[in-house]
Design a protein around this motif. Structure first.
Motif, short mmCIF file in Angstrom:
data_model
loop_
_atom_site.label_atom_id
_atom_site.label_comp_id
_atom_site.label_asym_id
_atom_site.label_seq_id
_atom_site.Cartn_x
_atom_site.Cartn_y
_atom_site.Cartn_z
N ARG A 228 0.83 -1.22 0.00
CA ARG A 228 0.00 0.00 0.00
C ARG A 228 0.86 1.27 0.00
O ARG A 228 0.37 2.35 -0.34
N ARG A 229 2.15 1.14 0.31
CA ARG A 229 3.03 2.31 0.26
C ARG A 229 3.12 2.88 -1.18
O ARG A 229 3.59 3.97 -1.38
N PHE A 230 2.66 2.08 -2.16
CA PHE A 230 2.68 2.55 -3.55
C PHE A 230 1.33 3.12 -4.00
O PHE A 230 1.13 3.38 -5.17
N ALA A 231 0.41 3.29 -3.04
CA ALA A 231 -0.89 3.91 -3.37
C ALA A 231 -0.73 5.44 -3.37
O ALA A 231 0.32 5.97 -3.01
N GLN A 232 -1.79 6.12 -3.79
CA GLN A 232 -1.78 7.59 -3.70
C GLN A 232 -3.02 8.02 -2.91
O GLN A 232 -2.99 8.00 -1.71
N GLY A 233 -4.10 8.38 -3.62
CA GLY A 233 -5.31 8.81 -2.91
C GLY A 233 -6.42 7.78 -3.04
O GLY A 233 -6.17 6.61 -3.32
N THR A 234 -7.65 8.25 -2.85
CA THR A 234 -8.83 7.37 -2.91
C THR A 234 -8.86 6.59 -4.23
O THR A 234 -8.77 7.18 -5.30
N PRO A 235 -8.95 5.28 -4.15
CA PRO A 235 -9.02 4.51 -5.40
C PRO A 235 -10.37 4.67 -6.08
O PRO A 235 -11.35 5.10 -5.45
#
Ligand SMILES: Cc1ncc(COP(=O)(O)O)c(C=O)c1O
Length: 350
Positions: A228-235
């Motif tokens: 999840r460290r590679f996520a940004q904002g709301t999917p």
């Protein structure tokens, strides 16, 4: 999509996050990981493949690192070349492996470009343009010998070809779900080799990548320990709903079965085309090909329309001709009929 509407109709302001939304990205990521031959926890969903590449790039510092070379190929999807062109302003040196015939990039051209200054080899696994498939193992082996990472864009191969990210030892895979995975738009994905994840701190980030997002605490950023460290904002929640049924069908059918059917049919299609003297703009060797076959026609867009009128649905790419992509749900009869209709139309408009 009806399940999404139902949830939307009945949720209150906060309970969507509390109930299903939060886990949904991880659930979809793990299902995609299964298709890519990666372990659970190796895939983070992304808005699209372009953002997935940008996320990986944001882990590198081309300006201050002597290792600033990137090896790409001329057959990659255009997004990738735009994104790399922009990175040259930040110190990346981009070497584009060429193709003489527009169909194949010879493996030696890719391997010879990889040296001790190479930070990343970033290529399409299967080209959108010619369906050419690179030799992933050979590329990963050479890159790792030189301390470089490998990113493969598997948008055109995942779901049609059987492979295991973990066997390749590849560092990153990117793609999206609207092609062979039979999902809806705006669901991209990023696979990161599990033992590499914690070493990386993507600068393209956001609150969803934080280890305690619901603390809503200001910087400094504390990246989550997971992918999840590679996520940004709301999917894009509707997009997540749209991909689950396709993934389930693919799992039931099985990618090895899909690959076997695809290869048998594309072999037959190429024989059919060559017997009639048509120009096939895809590799003849099944081991160098994905699930599509490109057949040159003079006026691609017009032929796509004529075929659609006869209920044969294909697309075309400039300079290449038709891109014909039978999937597991097609029958042999349909494939044969499609090629016979194409033969009729080519003759009519010769
Ligand atoms: C090989 C390949 N990579 C990337 C893309 C673009 O993906 P996205 O729109 O998710 O950025 C495509 C789309 O057709 C593609 O075929």
């Amino acid at each position: 999509m009806l399940a999404y509407y139902d949830a939307w109709e009945h949720h209150t302001s906060e309970d969507a996050w509390a109930s299903s939304w939060w886990e949904m990205s991880a659930r979809v990521g793990d299902r995609i990981a299964g298709i890519l031959g990666g372990a659970p926890g190796s895939v983070q969903v992304q808005p699209n493949a372009s953002v997935a590449l940008s996320s990986v790039i944001s882990c590198f510092d081309f300006a201050s690192d002597k290792r600033n070379k990137v090896v790409t190929s001329v057959l990659d999807f255009p997004s990738m070349s735009y994104i790399w062109e922009a990175q040259t302003q930040h110190g990346a040196r981009v070497e584009i492996a060429p193709s003489d015939d527009g169909i194949i990039v010879p493996l030696p051209c890719i391997l010879e470009a990889i040296d001790d200054q190479t930070a990343l080899v970033a290529l399409s696994h299967v080209s959108f343009r010619s369906s050419y498939r690179v030799d992933a193992r050979a590329i990963v082996e050479k890159a790792h010998q030189h301390g470089a990472f490998v990113l493969l864009d598997v948008y055109q191969s995942a779901g049609a070809l059987e492979f295991r990210a973990s066997d390749w030892g590849v560092d990153f895979l990117i793609g999206g779900t609207i092609k062979w995975l039979c999902g809806g738009p705006a669901c991209g994905y990023l696979y990161v080799r599990p033992d590499l994840q914690k070493e990386l701190q993507p600068r393209l980030t956001g609150w969803v990548a934080h280890t305690a997002p619901f603390d809503f605490s200001p910087a400094p950023m504390r990246y989550d320990e997971s992918v999840r460290r590679f996520a940004q904002g709301t999917p894009s929640i509707p997009a997540l709903y749209s991909v689950l049924p396709g993934l389930q069908i693919l799992e039931e059918v099985g990618v090895p079965t899909i690959q076997a059917e695809s290869q048998r049919r594309t072999e037959w299609m190429i024989d059919f085309a060559l017997e009639r003297g048509w120009k096939v703009n895809s590799p003849r060797d099944v081991n160098q090909r994905g699930g599509s076959v490109m057949i040159y026609v003079d006026d691609g867009p017009a032929m796509v329309n004529r075929l659609a009128e006869r209920k044969v649905f294909v697309d075309c790419r400039p300079g290449v001709g038709l891109r014909i992509s039978p999937h597991f749900f097609n029958t042999d009869e349909e494939v044969r009929e499609a090629m016979e209709i194409l033969a009729e139309l080519i003759q009519e408009h010769a």
